[in-house]
Design a protein around this motif. Structure first.
Motif, PDB file in Angstrom:
ATOM      1  N   GLY A  90       0.837  -1.191   0.000  1.00 31.76           N
ATOM      2  CA  GLY A  90       0.000   0.000   0.000  1.00 31.76           C
ATOM      3  C   GLY A  90       0.871   1.240   0.000  1.00 31.76           C
ATOM      4  N   PHE A  91       0.638   2.137  -0.948  1.00 28.58           N
ATOM      5  CA  PHE A  91       1.401   3.377  -1.060  1.00 28.58           C
ATOM      6  C   PHE A  91       0.409   4.519  -1.227  1.00 28.58           C
ATOM      7  CE2 PHE A  91       4.076  -0.029  -2.574  1.00 28.58           C
ATOM      8  CZ  PHE A  91       5.350   0.277  -2.104  1.00 28.58           C
ATOM      9  N   TYR A  92       0.603   5.606  -0.447  1.00 28.92           N
ATOM     10  CA  TYR A  92      -0.383   6.679  -0.437  1.00 28.92           C
ATOM     11  C   TYR A  92       0.297   8.042  -0.353  1.00 28.92           C
ATOM     12  CZ  TYR A  92      -2.822   2.544   1.349  1.00 28.92           C
ATOM     13  OH  TYR A  92      -3.275   1.276   1.530  1.00 28.92           O
ATOM     14  N   ASN A  93      -0.217   8.981  -1.148  1.00 31.06           N
ATOM     15  CA  ASN A  93       0.122  10.381  -0.938  1.00 31.06           C
ATOM     16  C   ASN A  93      -0.678  10.898   0.259  1.00 31.06           C
ATOM     17  OD1 ASN A  93       1.890  10.496  -3.063  1.00 31.06           O
ATOM     18  ND2 ASN A  93       0.566  11.707  -4.408  1.00 31.06           N
ATOM     19  N   GLU A  94      -0.381  12.104   0.672  1.00 34.52           N
ATOM     20  CA  GLU A  94      -1.191  12.718   1.719  1.00 34.52           C
ATOM     21  C   GLU A  94      -2.596  12.989   1.187  1.00 34.52           C
ATOM     22  OE1 GLU A  94       0.702  16.176   3.238  1.00 34.52           O
ATOM     23  OE2 GLU A  94       2.492  15.116   3.937  1.00 34.52           O
ATOM     24  N   ASP A  95      -3.590  12.946   2.095  1.00 34.36           N
ATOM     25  CA  ASP A  95      -4.969  13.222   1.693  1.00 34.36           C
ATOM     26  C   ASP A  95      -5.065  14.583   1.025  1.00 34.36           C
ATOM     27  OD1 ASP A  95      -5.990  10.837   2.529  1.00 34.36           O
ATOM     28  OD2 ASP A  95      -6.486  11.536   4.542  1.00 34.36           O
ATOM     29  N   PRO A  96      -6.036  14.734   0.084  1.00 29.59           N
ATOM     30  CA  PRO A  96      -7.064  13.765  -0.281  1.00 29.59           C
ATOM     31  C   PRO A  96      -6.576  12.760  -1.324  1.00 29.59           C
ATOM     32  CG  PRO A  96      -7.421  15.809  -1.466  1.00 29.59           C
ATOM     33  CD  PRO A  96      -6.236  16.050  -0.571  1.00 29.59           C
ATOM     34  N   GLU A 115      -5.567 -12.146  -7.530  1.00 25.76           N
ATOM     35  CA  GLU A 115      -5.064 -10.870  -7.016  1.00 25.76           C
ATOM     36  C   GLU A 115      -5.970  -9.721  -7.426  1.00 25.76           C
ATOM     37  OE1 GLU A 115      -0.269 -11.544  -6.772  1.00 25.76           O
ATOM     38  OE2 GLU A 115      -1.083 -10.850  -8.673  1.00 25.76           O
ATOM     39  N   MET A 116      -5.821  -8.614  -6.698  1.00 23.10           N
ATOM     40  CA  MET A 116      -6.495  -7.382  -7.061  1.00 23.10           C
ATOM     41  C   MET A 116      -5.544  -6.218  -6.835  1.00 23.10           C
ATOM     42  SD  MET A 116     -10.138  -5.765  -5.788  1.00 23.10           S
ATOM     43  CE  MET A 116      -9.553  -4.950  -4.312  1.00 23.10           C
ATOM     44  N   ARG A 117      -5.550  -5.289  -7.780  1.00 24.13           N
ATOM     45  CA  ARG A 117      -4.744  -4.082  -7.671  1.00 24.13           C
ATOM     46  C   ARG A 117      -5.670  -2.871  -7.802  1.00 24.13           C
ATOM     47  NH1 ARG A 117      -2.425  -8.296  -9.620  1.00 24.13           N
ATOM     48  NH2 ARG A 117      -3.856  -8.255 -11.407  1.00 24.13           N
ATOM     49  N   CYS A 118      -5.449  -1.845  -6.988  1.00 22.64           N
ATOM     50  CA  CYS A 118      -6.276  -0.642  -7.005  1.00 22.64           C
ATOM     51  C   CYS A 118      -5.380   0.588  -7.052  1.00 22.64           C
ATOM     52  CB  CYS A 118      -7.138  -0.527  -5.743  1.00 22.64           C
ATOM     53  SG  CYS A 118      -8.230  -1.906  -5.425  1.00 22.64           S
ATOM     54  N   ILE A 154     -14.609 -12.208   0.201  1.00 25.71           N
ATOM     55  CA  ILE A 154     -13.396 -11.524  -0.247  1.00 25.71           C
ATOM     56  C   ILE A 154     -13.576 -10.007  -0.183  1.00 25.71           C
ATOM     57  CG2 ILE A 154     -11.931 -11.073  -2.255  1.00 25.71           C
ATOM     58  CD1 ILE A 154     -11.317 -13.738  -1.040  1.00 25.71           C
ATOM     59  N   PHE A 155     -14.695  -9.520  -0.689  1.00 23.86           N
ATOM     60  CA  PHE A 155     -14.938  -8.076  -0.689  1.00 23.86           C
ATOM     61  C   PHE A 155     -15.055  -7.532   0.729  1.00 23.86           C
ATOM     62  CE2 PHE A 155     -16.388  -6.423  -5.044  1.00 23.86           C
ATOM     63  CZ  PHE A 155     -15.457  -7.220  -5.690  1.00 23.86           C
ATOM     64  N   TYR A 156     -15.689  -8.292   1.608  1.00 20.54           N
ATOM     65  CA  TYR A 156     -15.805  -7.847   3.000  1.00 20.54           C
ATOM     66  C   TYR A 156     -14.414  -7.680   3.620  1.00 20.54           C
ATOM     67  CZ  TYR A 156     -16.760  -7.890   8.003  1.00 20.54           C
ATOM     68  OH  TYR A 156     -16.782  -7.572   9.331  1.00 20.54           O
ATOM     69  N   GLU A 157     -13.535  -8.641   3.391  1.00 21.29           N
ATOM     70  CA  GLU A 157     -12.181  -8.562   3.947  1.00 21.29           C
ATOM     71  C   GLU A 157     -11.399  -7.396   3.349  1.00 21.29           C
ATOM     72  OE1 GLU A 157     -10.834 -12.458   3.027  1.00 21.29           O
ATOM     73  OE2 GLU A 157     -11.688 -13.378   4.824  1.00 21.29           O
ATOM     74  N   ILE A 158     -11.562  -7.190   2.048  1.00 20.15           N
ATOM     75  CA  ILE A 158     -10.860  -6.077   1.406  1.00 20.15           C
ATOM     76  C   ILE A 158     -11.309  -4.743   1.999  1.00 20.15           C
ATOM     77  CG2 ILE A 158     -10.635  -4.781  -0.755  1.00 20.15           C
ATOM     78  CD1 ILE A 158     -10.604  -7.483  -2.210  1.00 20.15           C
ATOM     79  N   THR A 165     -12.230  -4.082   4.912  1.00 19.74           N
ATOM     80  CA  THR A 165     -11.714  -3.870   6.270  1.00 19.74           C
ATOM     81  C   THR A 165     -10.238  -3.474   6.285  1.00 19.74           C
ATOM     82  OG1 THR A 165     -11.137  -6.205   6.558  1.00 19.74           O
ATOM     83  CG2 THR A 165     -13.362  -5.525   7.201  1.00 19.74           C
ATOM     84  N   ILE A 166      -9.500  -3.731   5.202  1.00 10.83           N
ATOM     85  CA  ILE A 166      -8.055  -3.463   5.194  1.00 10.83           C
ATOM     86  C   ILE A 166      -7.632  -2.444   4.141  1.00 10.83           C
ATOM     87  CG2 ILE A 166      -7.406  -5.682   6.205  1.00 10.83           C
ATOM     88  CD1 ILE A 166      -6.882  -6.771   3.446  1.00 10.83           C
ATOM     89  N   SER A 167      -8.564  -2.014   3.303  1.00 10.41           N
ATOM     90  CA  SER A 167      -8.229  -1.080   2.231  1.00 10.41           C
ATOM     91  C   SER A 167      -8.528   0.359   2.636  1.00 10.41           C
ATOM     92  CB  SER A 167      -9.014  -1.429   0.965  1.00 10.41           C
ATOM     93  OG  SER A 167      -8.848  -0.440  -0.025  1.00 10.41           O
ATOM     94  N   LYS A 168      -7.666   1.274   2.197  1.00 10.47           N
ATOM     95  CA  LYS A 168      -7.905   2.701   2.380  1.00 10.47           C
ATOM     96  C   LYS A 168      -8.616   3.316   1.180  1.00 10.47           C
ATOM     97  CE  LYS A 168      -3.944   3.590   5.433  1.00 10.47           C
ATOM     98  NZ  LYS A 168      -2.714   4.412   5.630  1.00 10.47           N
ATOM     99  N   LEU A 169      -8.816   2.515   0.127  1.00  6.36           N
ATOM    100  CA  LEU A 169      -9.409   3.034  -1.098  1.00  6.36           C
ATOM    101  C   LEU A 169     -10.806   2.486  -1.381  1.00  6.36           C
ATOM    102  CD1 LEU A 169      -6.314   2.817  -3.514  1.00  6.36           C
ATOM    103  CD2 LEU A 169      -7.148   4.812  -2.270  1.00  6.36           C
TER     104      LEU A 169
END
Length: 280
Positions: free
Chosen positions: A7-13, A29-32, A61-65, A67-71
């Motif tokens: 997971g790689f993120y710039n500062e919000d937003p 796999e899934m990539r976002c 799978i979607f429920y777990e994603i 809970t752990i995804s910021k996107l």
């Protein structure tokens, strides 16, 4: 079970009405990524492993994603999901009708009432339609999650990219690697000969399919250019064996922008290039 591998993120937003979410999804796999709508800057990237067994469905799978995804739980102006599925064929536009796309897919892959048929024109050829199918349950889940979203297929993006950049190649083999499978597209005199997904567990399996493709379409392995990208390490047995088959191997990447600079510090530049190209 879904597991976040990176997971790689710039500062919000990194989400909202000024951003587009792009998803690439296959069985493993899934990539976002989130990018700005106005200038295309990539501001966030996530990479998930879907350790999905036969008893686990996409709801879990979607429920777990989520809970752990910021996107995944955010809102966006646009959402596009690219499916990296093998059940796809190229049909000449003149032979495509409202029912023929499903007929062609059923003929090749077998009939299934659980699949939804999609199709999209290849801009680079203007004569072929990429017809593909996805699970209806998966499409319904995405609709509930994002309400409005667009679908596309990785083959369409790959073919448009290669055929726009390399119009004058006499013989070209495009190899795009993922975890446990790869896409092979073969071109002769700038015309597409085939595109197909192959699953493999060991290097010898992948090399067999690659050699078989060259033999089937009369590709000269000493003359043809192989363009390589995706999840393949250049110090592995697979790459070393590939170099014994083809003389001219080129590594395909793309110019970094936004959060890609951070991703490229930890991964080879070609590793996620096929995914980041979906943002172009």
């Amino acid at each position: 079970m879904a597991r976040k591998k990176a997971g790689f993120y710039n500062e919000d937003p990194i989400s909202g009405s000024a951003f587009q979410l792009i998803i690439e999804l296959d069985e493993q796999e899934m990539r976002c990524m989130s990018k700005t709508v106005d200038n295309g800057t990539i501001v966030a990237f996530e990479y998930f492993s879907l350790d999905k067994d036969q008893t686990e469905d996409w709801n879990d799978i979607f429920y777990e994603i989520k809970t752990i995804s910021k996107l995944f739980n955010k809102t966006y102006k646009q959402v596009t999901c690219f499916f990296c599925t093998p059940e796809s064929i190229l049909v000449p536009e003149k032979f495509l009708t409202a029912t023929s796309a499903e007929d062609y897919l059923n003929l090749i892959y077998g009939e299934s009432s659980r699949m939804e048929v999609k199709y999209e024109k290849l801009i680079a050829t203007r004569s072929f339609i990429n017809t593909y199918r996805i699970k209806k349950s998966l499409a319904e889940l995405l609709t509930r999650q994002f309400i409005i979203f667009q679908t596309s297929h990785v083959y369409t993006s790959l073919l448009n990219d290669v055929m726009n950049r390399r119009k004058n190649e006499e013989q070209l083999v495009k190899l795009q690697f993922y975890h446990g499978h790869f896409i092979m597209a073969i071109f002769k005199d700038a015309k597409i000969q085939m595109i197909q997904t192959f699953s493999f567990k060991i290097a010898e399996d992948a090399v067999y399919y690659i050699i078989r493709g060259a033999q089937q379409f009369g590709i000269n392995t000493e003359f043809a250019i192989v363009e390589l990208s995706g999840m393949i390490d250049l110090n592995t047995e697979l790459y070393l064996q590939l170099k014994k088959v083809y003389v001219n191997i080129e590594i395909d990447s793309m110019e970094a922008n936004g959060i890609m600079f951070e991703v490229n510090k930890e991964y080879a530049h070609h590793y996620f290039a096929p995914f980041f190209k979906l943002a172009l």
